[in-house]
Write an enzyme that holds these catalytic residues in place. Structure first.
Site, short mmCIF file in Angstrom:
data_model
loop_
_atom_site.label_atom_id
_atom_site.label_comp_id
_atom_site.label_asym_id
_atom_site.label_seq_id
_atom_site.Cartn_x
_atom_site.Cartn_y
_atom_site.Cartn_z
N HIS A 49 1.05 -1.22 0.15
CA HIS A 49 -0.09 -0.48 -0.19
C HIS A 49 0.39 0.95 -0.05
O HIS A 49 0.23 2.25 -1.48
CB HIS A 49 -1.02 -0.30 1.20
CG HIS A 49 -1.50 0.86 2.03
ND1 HIS A 49 -2.57 1.61 0.69
CD2 HIS A 49 -1.68 1.81 2.63
CE1 HIS A 49 -2.86 2.51 0.98
NE2 HIS A 49 -1.76 3.70 2.16
N HIS A 73 3.94 7.22 4.69
CA HIS A 73 2.69 8.26 5.35
C HIS A 73 1.77 7.74 6.46
O HIS A 73 1.42 8.21 7.24
CB HIS A 73 1.71 8.46 5.20
CG HIS A 73 0.94 7.14 3.72
ND1 HIS A 73 1.02 6.07 2.66
CD2 HIS A 73 -0.30 6.96 4.43
CE1 HIS A 73 0.08 6.07 3.00
NE2 HIS A 73 -0.71 5.66 3.74
N GLU A 77 1.35 6.64 12.51
CA GLU A 77 0.14 5.97 12.55
C GLU A 77 -0.47 4.17 13.26
O GLU A 77 -0.37 3.96 13.76
CB GLU A 77 -1.00 6.35 11.41
CG GLU A 77 -2.28 6.25 12.75
CD GLU A 77 -3.20 6.72 10.92
OE1 GLU A 77 -2.74 6.97 10.41
OE2 GLU A 77 -4.71 6.44 12.23
N ASP A 78 0.37 3.92 12.53
CA ASP A 78 0.41 2.18 12.37
C ASP A 78 1.51 1.59 12.86
O ASP A 78 2.23 0.33 12.96
CB ASP A 78 0.12 1.31 11.56
CG ASP A 78 -1.34 2.17 10.55
OD1 ASP A 78 -2.18 2.26 11.68
OD2 ASP A 78 -1.97 2.25 9.73
N ASP A 144 -3.04 8.50 -0.64
CA ASP A 144 -3.49 7.75 -0.03
C ASP A 144 -5.59 6.52 -0.16
O ASP A 144 -5.39 5.78 -0.65
CB ASP A 144 -2.94 8.05 1.70
CG ASP A 144 -3.66 6.89 2.85
OD1 ASP A 144 -3.39 5.87 2.44
OD2 ASP A 144 -4.40 7.34 3.45
N ASP A 264 -26.26 11.92 -25.48
CA ASP A 264 -26.34 12.44 -26.75
C ASP A 264 -25.02 13.78 -26.59
O ASP A 264 -25.50 13.96 -28.13
CB ASP A 264 -27.95 13.44 -26.80
CG ASP A 264 -29.03 12.10 -27.70
OD1 ASP A 264 -27.99 10.99 -27.86
OD2 ASP A 264 -29.92 11.50 -27.86
#
Ligand code: MN
Length: 679
Positions: A49, A73, A77-78, A144, A264
């Site tokens: 990711h 990024h 956080e993770d 992201d 159209d």
């Protein structure tokens, strides 16, 4: 993963030749290590990711530092990685950007009482405030989100719905504001796919069918234009413009148009070699077909806020159908697709870092203007709203700056826009070097110069001269200060009297004021956008049913309701974004008309009426008409006390299988108010 990483490096080498990619290698090593053992919902290693996000950024031509921040990024956080480590290894720049992205991710929708509309504005605002220092943060966040949308099928239905909604409400508009149309389209189409899978398939099928049908016509059209361009020696490429599924659906839903009407319209794009050839190409198009008056838009002379430049025109074809033509140069085309990123790149070679920063700041200022717009729309302030709906004109200051004003604006509006002091002391105006009256109607392209005198003060009749809410408020304020306008009477509690309505408003016949107990008062109050939330009734003016009221978002979490003419409210409510429209249940009602576009299937009408039953609306008329093979218009009118009901009706109907779109057609004047019995 190896291939993905190689792609990233290849892309970066091409867009930033000669720049060291060391920072990217370093970021990759850290991310791989930090996310080790983590997997995504798809089962892939998490770092895929991170890499994909960097690749999306690189494909837009962003530099190695931004891409490195893209790889990193999610580490704050993770994973166990701390800011200090990023700072030590990558420097202040990368660390700050990654911190910015982490901060945005922590923003969440906490307040369940606030509906999507104001949530959206709140979040955009939080987001901007949190990130205003660096636009790269927003770019990474968007990349992201784009990758998350591409891989959304691995999440639960509830997650998919929430994320898709958020994408439509916040991130796609944001990409649009940054001018990155390729991201915007993709975000929207993914969200549409997940929110309305059936309708998505249906639209896709119709588009494919239509395309085959029209292929020959399109090829002939392109050839005809190419011949014309060649004869006039214009170097350009002609392409049949693809339509994005979501934009087709949106047009159907909100403009009440049919597939046929939307599809159209043939879309053609001409991309010229140089800027000046755009106008030559326009000449060629207008010599081939008749332009439709009022449809020529020159965004080259007047670029859009997001820097978009092109000429748009619509011509009438031999078959009686309109054809939209967009003309832009190769450079403009790049800006149209990549927005701010392309803009950045162009500056890169020639200008210094300071210029780049200056550019960024200019963008941010525009973003902030946009935020104000979004805020006013959300705040439901009547005057602001009217202002928002009008189209705009653009005039020049003597120094050549462009100012945006609503249509119908006068030199006085312009003066107040420059500065309230300039407005206050305005004695006259020169437009294009000629003296004009203060009532003069400003036109796009006018150069406006304001003449001032220290001794000048606003006059009462200025209130009739201006059209902007800002000018009106300032004039009124000053008139009160100098005693020209009587201050509004201190309201006595529960006084029963016919109330004056503010100037410029259509008078509405209103119910009589009556005193009720607290519980009833709570039950009867309706505030736009807020459901089931307890509110405070302001002590200063003690509003009762029958009073014209407004809601105000207070600092301590909550909402207070004031009478609209409450003097203390008018004194304190400086922030118009916090003002919400409020009304009493059952006061006044109007007839709403809704159009539903459907295909034919058995029991469709029964299903429509079934979803309407719980809404308890009173349908006063209805008609059903076949407009095309397998296409029907079902129009119906009903009486409703408020706009929420209309929204509810439209939304309910849209969800019926076989319905392509539903929208409100028109609202008749409010009918004489009537009171409901207080329970
Ligand atoms: Mn992420």
């Amino acid at each position: 993963m190896r291939t993905l990483y190689m792609n990233l490096l290849k892309r970066l080498r091409r867009s930033s030749p000669g720049t060291s990619l060391e920072v990217v290698h370093l970021a990759m090593r850290l991310a791989e290590h930090a996310h080790y053992g983590q997997t995504r919902a798809s089962g892939e290693p998490y770092v895929m990711h991170s890499l994909n996000v960097a690749l999306i950024l690189a494909n837009l031509g962003l530099d190695p530092v931004t891409c490195a921040a893209g790889i990193l990024h999610d580490v704050l956080e993770d994973t166990e990685v701390k800011s200090e480590e990023l700072r030590a290894k990558f420097g202040e720049d990368v660390a700050r950007v990654v911190e910015g992205v982490t901060k945005i991710n922590k923003l969440s929708f906490q307040d369940d009482h606030v509906t999507m509309e104001s949530k959206q504005a709140q979040n955009i605002s939080k987001m901007l405030v949190a990130t205003a220092k660096d636009l790269r943060v927003i770019m990474i966040k968007l990349a992201d989100r784009l990758h998350n949308m591409r891989t959304l099928e691995h999440l639960t239905p509830a997650q998919r719905e929430r994320i898709s909604r958020e994408t439509l409400d916040i991130y796609a508009p944001m990409a649009h504001r940054l001018g990155i149309s390729s991201w915007k389209w993709e975000l929207e189409d993914h969200a549409f796919h997940h929110l309305e899978p059936e309708k998505y398939k249906e639209v896709a099928r119709m588009v494919a069918m239509k395309r085959r049908e029209r292929e020959a016509f399109l090829i002939e059209t392109v050839a005809q234009i190419e011949r014309g361009l060649k004869e006039s020696e214009v170097r350009a490429q002609v392409i049949g413009r693809p339509k994005h599924l979501y934009s087709i659906y949106e047009k159907m839903q909100h403009q009440g148009k049919d597939f046929e009407q939307v599809l159209d319209v043939l879309g053609i794009r001409i991309i010229t070699h140089s800027d000046s050839e755009c106008y030559n190409a326009l000449g060629v198009i207008h010599s081939l077909w008749t332009p439709i008056p009022g449809r020529l838009k020159d965004y080259i002379a007047m670029p859009k806020l997001n820097m978009y430049q092109a000429i748009h025109t619509t011509v009438m074809r031999e078959n009686g159908l309109p054809m939209e033509v967009q003309i832009r140069s190769e450079k403009m085309d790049l800006v149209a697709r990549e927005g701010i990123a392309a803009h950045w790149r162009y500056k890169e070679g020639t200008k210094t870092a300071e210029d780049k920063l200056e550019n960024q700041l200019a963008w941010l200022r525009k973003m902030n203007d946009w935020l104000k717009d979004a805020g006013s729309q959300d705040g439901m302030m009547d005057t602001m709203r009217q202002e928002f709906k009008l189209s705009f004109i653009y005039v020049f200051t003597p120094k050549g700056q462009v100012k945006e004003l609503p249509q119908g604006a006068t030199p006085l509006d312009f003066a107040y826009m420059v500065h309230s002091h300039v407005g206050q002391h305005c004695i006259g105006a020169r437009v294009n070097n000629r003296m004009v009256s203060l009532r003069y109607n400003l036109q796009t392209g006018d150069m406006v110069e304001i003449l001032t005198s220290k001794n000048q003060e606003p006059h009462r009749d200025w209130l009739d001269v201006v059209v902007t809410g800002r000018a009106r408020t300032r004039i009124r304020q000053r008139l009160r200060e100098i005693g020209e306008l009587a201050p509004i009477e201190e309201p006595k509690p529960v006084e029963v009297k016919p109330r004056a309505h503010p100037p410029g408003r259509v008078p509405v016949k209103h119910a009589e004021v009556r005193e009720v107990d607290e519980a009833t008062r709570q039950k009867l109050i309706r505030i736009e956008g807020i459901k089931g939330m307890s509110v405070q009734f302001a002590k200063c003016c003690n509003p009762m049913p029958g009073h014209r009221v407004v809601g105000y978002v207070t600092k301590s979490p909550g909402l207070s309701v004031h009478r609209e003419d409450c003097i203390s409210f008018q004194r304190t409510a400086k922030d118009t974004r916090r003002i919400l429209t409020a009304a009493w249940e059952g006061e006044g009602s109007f007839t709403a008309k809704v159009r539903v576009i459907t295909r034919h299937r058995p029991n469709l009408l029964a299903d429509v009426t079934n979803v309407l039953r719980p809404l308890n609306i009173d349908i006063t008329s209805a008609s059903f008409e076949k407009t095309a093979p397998d296409r029907y218009h079902f129009d119906f009118s009903f009486v409703t006390p408020d706009h929420h009901t209309i929204e509810g009706v439209v939304n309910a109907v849209r969800n019926v299988p076989g319905v392509f779109g539903a929208s409100q057609l028109d609202v008749k004047e409010r009918q004489g108010a009537h009171m409901k019995d207080a329970g």
